[in-house]
Scaffold this motif. Structure first.
Motif, PDB file in Angstrom:
ATOM      1  N   ALA A  30      12.787  -3.582  23.872  1.00 19.17           N
ATOM      2  CA  ALA A  30      12.773  -4.891  23.215  1.00 19.17           C
ATOM      3  C   ALA A  30      11.594  -4.964  22.246  1.00 19.17           C
ATOM      4  CB  ALA A  30      12.654  -5.996  24.253  1.00 19.17           C
ATOM      5  N   PRO A  31      11.777  -5.594  21.094  1.00 18.57           N
ATOM      6  CA  PRO A  31      10.702  -5.653  20.090  1.00 18.57           C
ATOM      7  C   PRO A  31       9.358  -6.135  20.647  1.00 18.57           C
ATOM      8  CG  PRO A  31      12.731  -6.428  19.124  1.00 18.57           C
ATOM      9  CD  PRO A  31      13.008  -6.219  20.593  1.00 18.57           C
ATOM     10  N   GLY A  32       9.350  -7.114  21.519  1.00 19.51           N
ATOM     11  CA  GLY A  32       8.100  -7.633  22.058  1.00 19.51           C
ATOM     12  C   GLY A  32       7.408  -6.702  23.039  1.00 19.51           C
ATOM     13  N   SER A  33       8.092  -5.645  23.450  1.00 23.39           N
ATOM     14  CA  SER A  33       7.523  -4.688  24.406  1.00 23.39           C
ATOM     15  C   SER A  33       7.214  -3.336  23.772  1.00 23.39           C
ATOM     16  CB  SER A  33       8.499  -4.496  25.578  1.00 23.39           C
ATOM     17  OG  SER A  33       8.698  -5.713  26.258  1.00 23.39           O
ATOM     18  N   ARG A  34       7.425  -3.206  22.479  1.00 21.27           N
ATOM     19  CA  ARG A  34       7.200  -1.922  21.804  1.00 21.27           C
ATOM     20  C   ARG A  34       5.713  -1.642  21.610  1.00 21.27           C
ATOM     21  NH1 ARG A  34      12.114  -2.632  17.458  1.00 21.27           N
ATOM     22  NH2 ARG A  34      13.746  -2.495  19.034  1.00 21.27           N
ATOM     23  N   SER A  35       5.413  -0.364  21.407  1.00 18.58           N
ATOM     24  CA  SER A  35       4.042   0.126  21.162  1.00 18.58           C
ATOM     25  C   SER A  35       3.135  -0.106  22.365  1.00 18.58           C
ATOM     26  CB  SER A  35       3.447  -0.521  19.903  1.00 18.58           C
ATOM     27  OG  SER A  35       4.247  -0.218  18.783  1.00 18.58           O
ATOM     28  N   ARG A  36       3.723  -0.128  23.553  1.00 19.71           N
ATOM     29  CA  ARG A  36       2.954  -0.295  24.785  1.00 19.71           C
ATOM     30  C   ARG A  36       3.297   0.781  25.816  1.00 19.71           C
ATOM     31  NH1 ARG A  36       4.636  -6.099  26.101  1.00 19.71           N
ATOM     32  NH2 ARG A  36       4.046  -5.386  28.176  1.00 19.71           N
ATOM     33  N   GLY A  37       3.990   1.839  25.382  1.00 18.82           N
ATOM     34  CA  GLY A  37       4.327   2.930  26.291  1.00 18.82           C
ATOM     35  C   GLY A  37       5.585   2.715  27.111  1.00 18.82           C
ATOM     36  N   VAL A  38       6.333   1.664  26.828  1.00 13.99           N
ATOM     37  CA  VAL A  38       7.537   1.369  27.609  1.00 13.99           C
ATOM     38  C   VAL A  38       8.592   2.456  27.412  1.00 13.99           C
ATOM     39  CG1 VAL A  38       9.417  -0.280  27.998  1.00 13.99           C
ATOM     40  CG2 VAL A  38       7.073  -1.100  27.627  1.00 13.99           C
ATOM     41  N   GLY A  39       8.799   2.895  26.177  1.00 10.09           N
ATOM     42  CA  GLY A  39       9.789   3.938  25.918  1.00 10.09           C
ATOM     43  C   GLY A  39       9.456   5.224  26.651  1.00 10.09           C
ATOM     44  N   ALA A  40       8.190   5.632  26.601  1.00 15.91           N
ATOM     45  CA  ALA A  40       7.766   6.845  27.311  1.00 15.91           C
ATOM     46  C   ALA A  40       7.921   6.658  28.821  1.00 15.91           C
ATOM     47  CB  ALA A  40       6.331   7.193  26.949  1.00 15.91           C
ATOM     48  N   GLY A  41       7.659   5.453  29.317  1.00 17.59           N
ATOM     49  CA  GLY A  41       7.859   5.172  30.736  1.00 17.59           C
ATOM     50  C   GLY A  41       9.312   5.262  31.139  1.00 17.59           C
ATOM     51  N   LEU A  42      10.200   4.772  30.283  1.00 13.08           N
ATOM     52  CA  LEU A  42      11.636   4.885  30.539  1.00 13.08           C
ATOM     53  C   LEU A  42      12.050   6.347  30.653  1.00 13.08           C
ATOM     54  CD1 LEU A  42      12.972   2.250  27.989  1.00 13.08           C
ATOM     55  CD2 LEU A  42      13.323   2.149  30.476  1.00 13.08           C
ATOM     56  N   GLU A  58      22.777  -6.551  33.998  1.00 14.69           N
ATOM     57  CA  GLU A  58      23.730  -7.572  33.573  1.00 14.69           C
ATOM     58  C   GLU A  58      24.264  -7.170  32.207  1.00 14.69           C
ATOM     59  OE1 GLU A  58      21.989 -11.439  33.617  1.00 14.69           O
ATOM     60  OE2 GLU A  58      21.318 -11.238  35.687  1.00 14.69           O
ATOM     61  N   ASN A  59      25.579  -7.198  32.066  1.00 13.61           N
ATOM     62  CA  ASN A  59      26.202  -6.794  30.805  1.00 13.61           C
ATOM     63  C   ASN A  59      25.630  -7.543  29.612  1.00 13.61           C
ATOM     64  OD1 ASN A  59      27.953  -4.814  31.792  1.00 13.61           O
ATOM     65  ND2 ASN A  59      29.516  -6.316  32.290  1.00 13.61           N
ATOM     66  N   ALA A  60      25.494  -8.850  29.720  1.00 13.47           N
ATOM     67  CA  ALA A  60      25.037  -9.653  28.575  1.00 13.47           C
ATOM     68  C   ALA A  60      23.615  -9.294  28.167  1.00 13.47           C
ATOM     69  CB  ALA A  60      25.132 -11.138  28.909  1.00 13.47           C
ATOM     70  N   ALA A  61      22.739  -9.070  29.132  1.00 11.04           N
ATOM     71  CA  ALA A  61      21.349  -8.729  28.813  1.00 11.04           C
ATOM     72  C   ALA A  61      21.261  -7.371  28.130  1.00 11.04           C
ATOM     73  CB  ALA A  61      20.497  -8.750  30.084  1.00 11.04           C
ATOM     74  N   LEU A  62      22.002  -6.385  28.652  1.00 11.73           N
ATOM     75  CA  LEU A  62      21.967  -5.059  28.037  1.00 11.73           C
ATOM     76  C   LEU A  62      22.646  -5.073  26.674  1.00 11.73           C
ATOM     77  CD1 LEU A  62      21.157  -2.162  27.941  1.00 11.73           C
ATOM     78  CD2 LEU A  62      23.078  -1.611  29.458  1.00 11.73           C
ATOM     79  N   GLU A  63      23.721  -5.796  26.536  1.00  6.96           N
ATOM     80  CA  GLU A  63      24.404  -5.872  25.242  1.00  6.96           C
ATOM     81  C   GLU A  63      23.483  -6.485  24.189  1.00  6.96           C
ATOM     82  OE1 GLU A  63      27.255  -5.341  22.341  1.00  6.96           O
ATOM     83  OE2 GLU A  63      27.169  -4.476  24.344  1.00  6.96           O
ATOM     84  N   ALA A  64      22.757  -7.536  24.553  1.00 11.01           N
ATOM     85  CA  ALA A  64      21.832  -8.172  23.604  1.00 11.01           C
ATOM     86  C   ALA A  64      20.694  -7.228  23.229  1.00 11.01           C
ATOM     87  CB  ALA A  64      21.279  -9.462  24.202  1.00 11.01           C
ATOM     88  N   LEU A  65      20.113  -6.527  24.218  1.00  9.78           N
ATOM     89  CA  LEU A  65      19.036  -5.579  23.943  1.00  9.78           C
ATOM     90  C   LEU A  65      19.534  -4.438  23.064  1.00  9.78           C
ATOM     91  CD1 LEU A  65      16.130  -4.558  24.489  1.00  9.78           C
ATOM     92  CD2 LEU A  65      17.075  -3.365  26.490  1.00  9.78           C
ATOM     93  N   HIS A  66      20.692  -3.891  23.385  1.00 14.32           N
ATOM     94  CA  HIS A  66      21.270  -2.775  22.627  1.00 14.32           C
ATOM     95  C   HIS A  66      21.560  -3.203  21.191  1.00 14.32           C
ATOM     96  CE1 HIS A  66      24.070   0.508  21.637  1.00 14.32           C
ATOM     97  NE2 HIS A  66      23.465   1.166  22.609  1.00 14.32           N
ATOM     98  N   ALA A  67      22.155  -4.376  21.009  1.00 15.24           N
ATOM     99  CA  ALA A  67      22.479  -4.868  19.667  1.00 15.24           C
ATOM    100  C   ALA A  67      21.215  -5.059  18.841  1.00 15.24           C
ATOM    101  CB  ALA A  67      23.255  -6.177  19.761  1.00 15.24           C
ATOM    102  N   GLU A  68      20.191  -5.643  19.447  1.00 11.30           N
ATOM    103  CA  GLU A  68      18.933  -5.856  18.729  1.00 11.30           C
ATOM    104  C   GLU A  68      18.256  -4.527  18.395  1.00 11.30           C
ATOM    105  OE1 GLU A  68      15.224  -8.882  19.121  1.00 11.30           O
ATOM    106  OE2 GLU A  68      15.846  -7.891  20.977  1.00 11.30           O
ATOM    107  N   GLY A  69      18.243  -3.610  19.348  1.00 16.18           N
ATOM    108  CA  GLY A  69      17.569  -2.332  19.140  1.00 16.18           C
ATOM    109  C   GLY A  69      18.264  -1.410  18.168  1.00 16.18           C
ATOM    110  N   PHE A  70      19.598  -1.457  18.124  1.00 17.79           N
ATOM    111  CA  PHE A  70      20.348  -0.546  17.266  1.00 17.79           C
ATOM    112  C   PHE A  70      20.964  -1.232  16.060  1.00 17.79           C
ATOM    113  CE2 PHE A  70      20.149   1.720  21.323  1.00 17.79           C
ATOM    114  CZ  PHE A  70      19.636   2.927  20.883  1.00 17.79           C
ATOM    115  N   GLY A  71      20.685  -2.521  15.883  1.00 17.96           N
ATOM    116  CA  GLY A  71      21.079  -3.211  14.665  1.00 17.96           C
ATOM    117  C   GLY A  71      22.565  -3.429  14.493  1.00 17.96           C
ATOM    118  N   HIS A  72      23.238  -3.828  15.547  1.00 18.99           N
ATOM    119  CA  HIS A  72      24.664  -4.149  15.429  1.00 18.99           C
ATOM    120  C   HIS A  72      24.907  -5.513  16.072  1.00 18.99           C
ATOM    121  CE1 HIS A  72      25.484  -3.249  19.679  1.00 18.99           C
ATOM    122  NE2 HIS A  72      24.760  -2.152  19.533  1.00 18.99           N
ATOM    123  N   PRO A  73      26.030  -6.138  15.769  1.00 17.76           N
ATOM    124  CA  PRO A  73      26.316  -7.443  16.367  1.00 17.76           C
ATOM    125  C   PRO A  73      26.461  -7.349  17.883  1.00 17.76           C
ATOM    126  CG  PRO A  73      27.804  -6.992  14.538  1.00 17.76           C
ATOM    127  CD  PRO A  73      27.058  -5.722  14.819  1.00 17.76           C
TER     128      PRO A  73
END
Length: 131
Positions: A75-87, A12-27
């Motif tokens: 997402a911040p609440g999912s960090r440090s649990r291997g999610v990035g490496a899984g991706l 969903e565009n809105a979900a990815l846009e929100a995740l991307h904005a939060e992760g990369f620090g942009h509006p």
């Protein structure tokens, strides 16, 4: 909680846009992620936890044997649990299954341990021009 990974998962565009904005620090903007991904990407991986988008990585390509990791974000609440490496592992498998022979990644220096140690990339000589 269980994290699931899906190659070319519905997004969903809105979900990815929100995740991307939060992760990369942009509006939060109004990017047509679905259109962009379908036009330009070999694939992408969605990580979900309880049905919510917990992480994402885009895999662009040259139409041949080279694929490129872009926009890895968790997402911040999912960090440090291997999610990035899984991706990234799911991106490797999806790229391999599509017939790619190489998966490239560019990253900022502080991400070196993640991409080299956790994901298995190795160093190469490369160049970059800021545009």
């Amino acid at each position: 909680m269980t994290i699931t990974y899906e190659w070319r998962g519905d997004i969903e565009n809105a979900a990815l846009e929100a995740l991307h904005a939060e992760g990369f620090g942009h509006p939060v903007g109004h990017t047509d992620w679905r259109g962009r991904l379908h036009r330009h990407s070999l694939g992408w991986v969605c990580a979900r936890e309880n049905g919510l988008l917990a992480g994402f990585v885009n895999v662009a390509w040259d139409g041949g044997v080279h694929a490129f990791v872009l926009d890895t974000v968790v997402a911040p609440g999912s960090r440090s649990r291997g999610v990035g490496a899984g991706l990234v592992a799911a991106a490797v498998e999806g790229s391999r299954a599509a017939g790619c022979e190489w998966l490239h990644v560019d990253f900022e220096e502080h991400l070196r341990p993640f991409y080299f140690d956790a994901c298995g990339f190795r160093g190469t000589a490369a160049g970059l021009i800021a545009l």
